[in-house]
Structures are given as C-alpha cells and as structure tokens.
Motif scaffolding. Sequence first.
Motif, PDB file in Angstrom:
ATOM      1  N   ALA A 184      44.111   9.385  57.438  1.00 14.06           N
ATOM      2  CA  ALA A 184      45.145  10.394  57.212  1.00 14.06           C
ATOM      3  C   ALA A 184      44.621  11.791  57.536  1.00 14.06           C
ATOM      4  N   VAL A 185      43.317  12.001  57.350  1.00 13.85           N
ATOM      5  CA  VAL A 185      42.718  13.305  57.640  1.00 13.85           C
ATOM      6  C   VAL A 185      42.721  13.576  59.137  1.00 13.85           C
ATOM      7  N   THR A 186      42.319  12.573  59.945  1.00 12.95           N
ATOM      8  CA  THR A 186      42.303  12.768  61.390  1.00 12.95           C
ATOM      9  C   THR A 186      43.710  12.902  61.951  1.00 12.95           C
ATOM     10  N   THR A 187      44.675  12.284  61.297  1.00  9.69           N
ATOM     11  CA  THR A 187      46.063  12.426  61.737  1.00  9.69           C
ATOM     12  C   THR A 187      46.577  13.833  61.448  1.00  9.69           C
ATOM     13  N   ARG A 188      46.179  14.374  60.313  1.00 15.16           N
ATOM     14  CA  ARG A 188      46.626  15.712  59.926  1.00 15.16           C
ATOM     15  C   ARG A 188      45.877  16.800  60.679  1.00 15.16           C
ATOM     16  N   TYR A 189      44.592  16.544  60.996  1.00 16.61           N
ATOM     17  CA  TYR A 189      43.773  17.533  61.703  1.00 16.61           C
ATOM     18  C   TYR A 189      43.254  16.938  63.015  1.00 16.61           C
ATOM     19  N   PRO A 190      44.124  16.839  64.021  1.00 17.66           N
ATOM     20  CA  PRO A 190      43.735  16.221  65.295  1.00 17.66           C
ATOM     21  C   PRO A 190      42.647  16.988  66.036  1.00 17.66           C
TER      22      PRO A 190
END
Length: 200
Positions: free
Chosen positions: A61-67
């Motif tokens: 979810a972190v990589t999705t939110r901070y591409p």
Amino acid sequence: MNATDYFSGFLLGLSLIFAIGSQNAFVLKQGLKREHIFFICLFCAVSDALLISAGVAGFGAVTTRYPQVVHLAKLAGVTFLLGYGLLSLYASITASHALTTNGQVVTSLKKALLLCFGFTWLNPHVYLDTLVLVGMVSTGASSKLIFTGGAVSASFFFFFALGYGARLLTPLFAKPKAWNILDAMVGILMWYLAWHLYQS
C-alpha cells in the motif's frame, strides 16, 4: 497446516523468481565459479523473505501511495545494470580464465555481496513482485502466515538449487572460451534488462 495456502504461496514465489534475470544470472555465475555460493544464496533468499513478509504485511500500500519510491529504484537499477553489463562485455573481450577447482577465490566476499545487493535491492521489479503482487494475492489466503511461509521457502529452494546446481555445468566451463561467451551473454542480458526496465 493449511496445505492450500502453503503451496499457493510456494508456486507464486517460484513463478516470480524463475525467469532468468540479473540476480539469477549473477547467482548462476557465482555457482559456476564456486565462490561464496552459500552466502550469496542466503543473501538472496533472506532478502526475498524480508520483501515478501513486508508485502504480506501491507507495505504494498505504501508503494502504491508513493510511486516515486519505485521510480527512484528504477533509475538506480538502470544505472547499475548498464555499468555491470559494460564490465561483463569488457571481460568477454579481455579476460582469459578457465574454471579452477583448487579453492582459489577471485572475488572477495564483500564485493560479491555488494554486487548481489545491487542486483537484489536496486531492481524495482523485485518491489513490484514481492511488495505489491505477493501482498495482493496474500489477501485471498485463509492464513497469511502459512502463505508467507510457502513463498519464502520457494525463494530458499530456488536460489540454493541454482547456486549449487550450477556445478553440473563445470565440465563445459573448464574452457576459457566458454567463460568469454558467458560474460558476453551476461553483458547483453544486463543491457537488455536495463532497456526493458527503462521502457517499463
């Protein structure tokens, strides 16, 4: 033990790392040279275990939110692959080495692990596969812990099988020419992966 969750995780983990990539090519080469095989395989497997565990725990979810995190890793990965590819192509032209089995170590453990670190942690596809994809698939498992165990055990199985299984090719690589061809193929593969990574 939920066998379905375990084998689902195992097969997913195996399918994601089975393709020949920069990390696998490096492990194969170290296996052929019989240099630091155990530590290289252990580093790759433990790195996968950490990333898979983080993915299942919800780090995807972190990589999705901070591409931008993936974007920075992509740039670093392209640079690293281009540099290593150039070194491999140069070695294919200038080096003249046959496979020796007298226990002589050419590459230091520190250098080998640093290279392995680059192939593992500077590859954004690793983050996409483990943090995002594995994390997403794990949501369908009845036991995330067992699913994670299956995916992690697949990494340990694959890397140690690749590293120690490479010695079966020892007779072929007793000839210096075979090493030159391997270096050339590795160099071309690195440049192809860099181009593919840049285009993705």
